[in-house]
Design an enzyme around this catalytic site. Structure first.
Site, PDB file in Angstrom:
ATOM      1  N   LYS A  64      93.749  60.895  23.483  1.00  0.00           N
ATOM      2  CA  LYS A  64      94.391  60.272  24.438  1.00  0.00           C
ATOM      3  C   LYS A  64      93.490  59.610  25.356  1.00  0.00           C
ATOM      4  CE  LYS A  64      98.013  62.338  27.182  1.00  0.00           C
ATOM      5  NZ  LYS A  64      98.328  63.365  28.234  1.00  0.00           N
TER       6      LYS A  64
HETATM    7  O1  G3P Z   1     100.237  64.697  30.446  1.00  0.00           O
HETATM    8  C1  G3P Z   1     100.667  63.726  31.165  1.00  0.00           C
HETATM    9  C2  G3P Z   1     101.873  63.762  31.981  1.00  0.00           C
HETATM   10  O2  G3P Z   1     102.940  64.427  31.186  1.00  0.00           O
HETATM   11  C3  G3P Z   1     101.631  64.285  33.423  1.00  0.00           C
HETATM   12  O3  G3P Z   1     102.744  64.578  33.818  1.00  0.00           O
HETATM   13  O4  G3P Z   1     103.826  65.742  36.078  1.00  0.00           O
HETATM   14  O5  G3P Z   1     101.302  65.437  36.152  1.00  0.00           O
HETATM   15  O6  G3P Z   1     103.211  63.640  36.480  1.00  0.00           O
HETATM   16  P1  G3P Z   1     102.760  64.693  35.650  1.00  0.00           P
END
Ligand code: G3P
Length: 233
Positions: free
Chosen positions: A83
Site C-alpha cells: 500500500k
Molecule cells: O485503510 C484506509 C481507510 O479505510 C481508513 O479509513 O475510517 O480512517 O477514514 P478511515
C-alpha cells in the site's frame, strides 16, 4: 463486489473470516499502531486468515525508500499487496514495484484525476476514501462514480477499492456503482448483519419449532443418521 476487512486486529479478522465473507484485508499504519505484537506476525496471520490480498503500507516519503520497504513487506507473505500513499514519490514507487511484479494498492485517493495517475503508474488497486470525502462535504458516491466511469471508458483495469467506509450505506452505494471491492471496518460489517425483521423472524421460527418437541427429535435423528451414513461412505 468483494469485501475486504479494514483492520490491524487479528482478533477481528479471526471473528469475521469465520463468517466466510472476506476476500482480503487492508491495514494501514494507524490501524497497526493500535495493536500489540510483532507487525510482521500480524500481517502474516491476517494473510493466512483471509486467504486473499492483504495490504501493508509503506511509510517512507521518498520513492527509493518506498520501493525498499515495499519489497520487504511483499516478502512477508505471498498475499501481501504493497500500500502506497498517493503523491509524486508514491507514483514513481508504484511504477517500479509493479514493473517488478509486486502489486500496489494506491491509497489516500480522493479525486478522479488522482485515480487516473495511480492507474497510469500501474497500481493494481486504487483506494478512494469515502468517509473522509463526506467529512469535508464532498459527495463520495459522486467521486467513486466518476472514477468508475473513467476507468470503464478508458479500459483501465486497476480495481477500485471503496475505503474509509463508515456505515453500511457506503458499501451498498459502492456496490451499486460497480466498485470491485469495499474494505470495511469490523464495526460496519457487524452493522450489516442487523435487521429487526431478521431477529424477530428467527425468534418466531424457534418458538414455533420448540412448540413441537417431537419434531426436534425427528430432525436430530435424521441428522445423526445422515452423518453416520456419510461416515460409512
Ligand atoms: O485503510 C484506509 C481507510 O479505510 C481508513 O479509513 O475510517 O480512517 O477514514 P478511515
Amino acid at each position: 463486489m468483494r469485501l475486504f476487512i479494514d483492520t490491524g486486529s487479528v482478533a477481528e479478522v479471526e471473528e469475521i473470516a469465520a463468517w466466510g465473507v472476506l476476500a482480503g484485508a487492508t491495514t494501514n499504519p494507524s490501524l497497526l499502531a493500535k495493536e500489540d505484537g510483532d507487525p510482521a506476525e500480524i500481517i502474516r496471520r491476517i494473510c493466512d486468515l483471509v486467504g486473499g490480498p492483504t495490504s501493508a503500507e509503506v511509510v517512507s516519503e521518498d520513492a527509493a525508500g518506498m520501493v525498499a520497504e515495499g519489497g520487504a513487506l511483499y516478502a512477508l507473505h505471498e498475499q501481501v499487496v504493497v500500500k502506497i500513499p498517493f503523491c509524486k514519490a508514491g507514483l514513481a514507487a508504484t511504477h517500479v514495484l509493479t514493473a517488478a511484479g509486486i502489486p500496489v494498492n494506491m491509497t489516500l485517493v480522493f479525486s478522479p484525476s488522482q485515480a487516473l495517475l495511480s492507474a497510469a503508474a500501474g497500481a493494481t488497486y486504487v483506494s478512494c476514501f469515502m468517509g473522509r470525502l463526506d467529512d469535508i462535504s464532498i459527495d463520495s458516491i459522486a467521486v467513486v462514480a466518476e472514477i468508475i466511469e473513467q476507468f470503464r471508458a478508458g479500459g483501465i483495469t486497476s480495481q477500485i477499492i471503496a475505503a474509509s467506509i463508515r456505515h453500511p450505506e457506503h458499501c451498498v452505494g459502492a456496490a451499486k456503482l460497480g466498485c470491485e471491492i469495499a474494505t470495511v471496518p469490523s464495526k460496519v460489517l457487524r452493522q450489516m448483519l442487523e435487521h429487526p425483521l431478521t431477529s424477530s423472524g428467527a425468534a418466531a421460527f424457534k418458538r414455533d419449532w420448540e412448540s413441537r418437541p417431537e419434531f426436534g427429535e425427528w430432525l436430530a435423528a435424521l441428522t445423526d443418521d445422515h452423518a453416520a451414513s456419510a461416515g460409512r461412505r
